[in-house]
Design a protein around this motif. Structure first.
Motif, short mmCIF file in Angstrom:
data_model
loop_
_atom_site.label_atom_id
_atom_site.label_comp_id
_atom_site.label_asym_id
_atom_site.label_seq_id
_atom_site.Cartn_x
_atom_site.Cartn_y
_atom_site.Cartn_z
N VAL A 18 0.69 2.04 5.34
CA VAL A 18 1.85 2.89 5.05
C VAL A 18 2.84 2.01 4.28
O VAL A 18 3.27 0.97 4.78
CB VAL A 18 2.48 3.42 6.36
N GLU A 19 3.16 2.42 3.04
CA GLU A 19 3.92 1.57 2.13
C GLU A 19 5.27 2.20 1.75
O GLU A 19 5.35 3.42 1.56
CB GLU A 19 3.12 1.34 0.85
N ARG A 20 6.29 1.35 1.59
CA ARG A 20 7.63 1.84 1.23
C ARG A 20 7.64 2.69 -0.04
O ARG A 20 8.23 3.76 -0.08
CB ARG A 20 8.57 0.67 0.99
N GLY A 21 7.01 2.18 -1.09
CA GLY A 21 7.04 2.89 -2.37
C GLY A 21 6.39 4.26 -2.26
O GLY A 21 6.86 5.24 -2.84
N ARG A 44 17.70 1.77 9.15
CA ARG A 44 18.12 0.85 10.23
C ARG A 44 19.21 1.47 11.10
O ARG A 44 19.17 1.40 12.33
CB ARG A 44 18.62 -0.47 9.64
N ALA A 45 20.17 2.15 10.43
CA ALA A 45 21.28 2.77 11.18
C ALA A 45 20.76 3.87 12.11
O ALA A 45 21.40 4.18 13.11
CB ALA A 45 22.30 3.35 10.19
N ALA A 46 19.61 4.46 11.76
CA ALA A 46 19.05 5.53 12.59
C ALA A 46 18.11 4.98 13.65
O ALA A 46 17.51 5.74 14.42
CB ALA A 46 18.32 6.54 11.71
N GLY A 47 17.95 3.63 13.69
CA GLY A 47 17.15 3.02 14.74
C GLY A 47 15.72 2.68 14.37
O GLY A 47 14.92 2.30 15.22
N PHE A 48 15.37 2.80 13.07
CA PHE A 48 14.01 2.45 12.63
C PHE A 48 13.98 1.00 12.16
O PHE A 48 14.94 0.53 11.56
CB PHE A 48 13.59 3.35 11.46
N ASP A 49 12.87 0.29 12.40
CA ASP A 49 12.81 -1.09 11.91
C ASP A 49 12.31 -1.16 10.47
O ASP A 49 12.34 -2.22 9.85
CB ASP A 49 12.01 -2.01 12.84
N ASP A 50 11.86 -0.04 9.91
CA ASP A 50 11.56 0.05 8.46
C ASP A 50 11.56 1.53 8.11
O ASP A 50 11.73 2.38 8.99
CB ASP A 50 10.22 -0.61 8.12
N LEU A 51 11.38 1.86 6.81
CA LEU A 51 11.45 3.26 6.41
C LEU A 51 10.42 4.09 7.16
O LEU A 51 9.23 3.75 7.14
CB LEU A 51 11.16 3.40 4.90
N GLY A 97 4.72 -0.53 6.76
CA GLY A 97 4.18 -1.69 7.45
C GLY A 97 3.07 -1.34 8.43
O GLY A 97 2.31 -2.22 8.85
N ASP A 98 2.96 -0.05 8.79
CA ASP A 98 1.85 0.34 9.65
C ASP A 98 0.53 0.21 8.89
O ASP A 98 0.43 0.59 7.72
CB ASP A 98 2.00 1.81 10.09
N SER A 99 -0.49 -0.31 9.55
CA SER A 99 -1.85 -0.31 9.01
C SER A 99 -2.65 0.69 9.81
O SER A 99 -2.72 0.58 11.04
CB SER A 99 -2.49 -1.69 9.16
N LEU A 100 -3.20 1.68 9.11
CA LEU A 100 -3.88 2.77 9.81
C LEU A 100 -5.36 2.83 9.47
O LEU A 100 -5.79 2.38 8.41
CB LEU A 100 -3.25 4.11 9.43
N ARG A 101 -6.11 3.39 10.40
CA ARG A 101 -7.50 3.72 10.16
C ARG A 101 -7.66 5.20 10.47
O ARG A 101 -7.25 5.67 11.52
CB ARG A 101 -8.39 2.86 11.07
N ALA A 102 -8.22 5.94 9.51
CA ALA A 102 -8.37 7.39 9.67
C ALA A 102 -9.85 7.70 9.83
O ALA A 102 -10.65 7.39 8.95
CB ALA A 102 -7.83 8.11 8.44
N VAL A 103 -10.19 8.31 10.96
CA VAL A 103 -11.58 8.72 11.18
C VAL A 103 -11.61 10.24 11.21
O VAL A 103 -10.94 10.87 12.03
CB VAL A 103 -12.14 8.16 12.50
N ARG A 104 -12.39 10.84 10.27
CA ARG A 104 -12.45 12.30 10.15
C ARG A 104 -13.80 12.79 10.65
O ARG A 104 -14.84 12.30 10.21
CB ARG A 104 -12.23 12.67 8.67
#
Lengths: 151, 152
Positions: A18-21, A44-51, A97-104
């Protein structure tokens, strides 16, 4: 091929970040205006450590999927397939910053009578998105409808 | 020096509450191409007029995921993305270039409040929301959602 033999089949398995851009792009493309998706200070003001990502962000996995191979594998005629419905269940918000794996997987495959005669095939897919710790974060269910040739 | 950040609280909501509808459009080819680039759906039905002619559709159609993403974004702008628990869309009719879409929704149920706690200083409940995307009098997407809200 709709006798249920495909149920349980893993259609594909894709790892992506999951990327910022991409969050910014997806928010703009969907007319989403909450600044937490585009402004690090607001996030950050809303309590998230990244977007945080927008609610349907996981569909960006389409960039890595081979849709042609997938419909061939399920024995579907692409020109007669429509998506009937999609459901997402959220276990936690995704953030840059999340790294995900999607299994369908195929979880349903049946024939139903169409409203105006003829039959249709209804294929239900479930995608589980798991984070780097192995915890599921989002579950997505897609219902695909293949109209009969005569319908 | 870092300060502890207070996360956003769920908004206070009750059955019948709504949020100002969002109008989008007339939908342009640029809107569709921008979403294709963001989401990765490069089916030529959504950008190639010659291919569209051979398919039998009367014109370029939008991807259902564009309408889904617009509606989900409108919902999260209202209730906060971190408070969504479920979002489901049904695609009722195709959307074409030039369509003007209207996104709206309403809270149709609120579960009994859970107990307040130190972690959740307001009383939190799960709300059910009914949503739609309309083009004039026609509904093109019907949707439902569940989200955490504050209730009294």
């Amino acid at each position: 091929m709709s006798d249920g033999k495909l149920i349980g089949t893993v259609v594909d398995e894709i790892a992506f970040d999951v990327e910022r851009g991409k969050i910014w792009e997806f928010a703009r493309a969907t007319f989403t205006t909450d600044p937490v998706h585009t402004d690090a200070d607001a996030a950050r003001a809303a309590g998230f450590d990244d977007l945080p990502a927008t609610p349907t962000h996981v569909v960006v996995v389409g960039h890595w999927r081979d849709q042609r191979a997938f419909v061939d594998r399920l024995g579907l005629a692409l020109e007669r397939v429509v998506v009937g419905s999609v459901r997402w269940q959220y276990l936690r918000p995704l953030r840059a910053g999340d790294s995900l794996r999607a299994v369908r997987r195929v979880v349903g495959d049946e024939r139903r009578d169409g409203k105006r005669g003829g039959s249709m095939r209804v294929v239900t897919l479930e995608t589980e998105y798991v984070d780097a710790t192995g915890a599921p974060v989002v579950r997505q269910r897609d219902v695909l409808i293949e109209r009969g040739k005569s319908a | 020096m870092s300060h502890p950040v207070r996360a956003r609280q769920p908004i206070r909501a009750a059955v019948g509450d709504t949020h100002p509808a969002r109008e989008i459009g007339p939908l342009t080819q640029t809107d569709i191409v921008r979403f294709a680039g963001a989401g990765g759906d490069f089916n030529p039905l959504h950008h190639d007029p010659e291919f569209v002619r051979s398919s039998g559709f009367p014109g370029v159609i939008s991807m259902g995921q564009l309408q889904a993403g617009m509606l989900a974004g409108w919902l999260s702008d209202w209730l906060g993305v971190e408070h969504l628990r479920e979002f489901e869309v049904r695609f009722v009719a195709p959307v074409f270039l030039g369509d003007v879409l209207r996104l709206s929704g309403e809270i149709v149920a609120v579960d009994g409040p859970g107990p307040a706690s130190a972690a959740a200083p307001v009383t939190e409940s799960v709300a059910e929301i009914a949503l739609s995307v309309r083009r004039g009098d026609d509904t093109v997407v019907r949707a439902s959602a569940k989200a955490v809200v504050a209730s009294s």
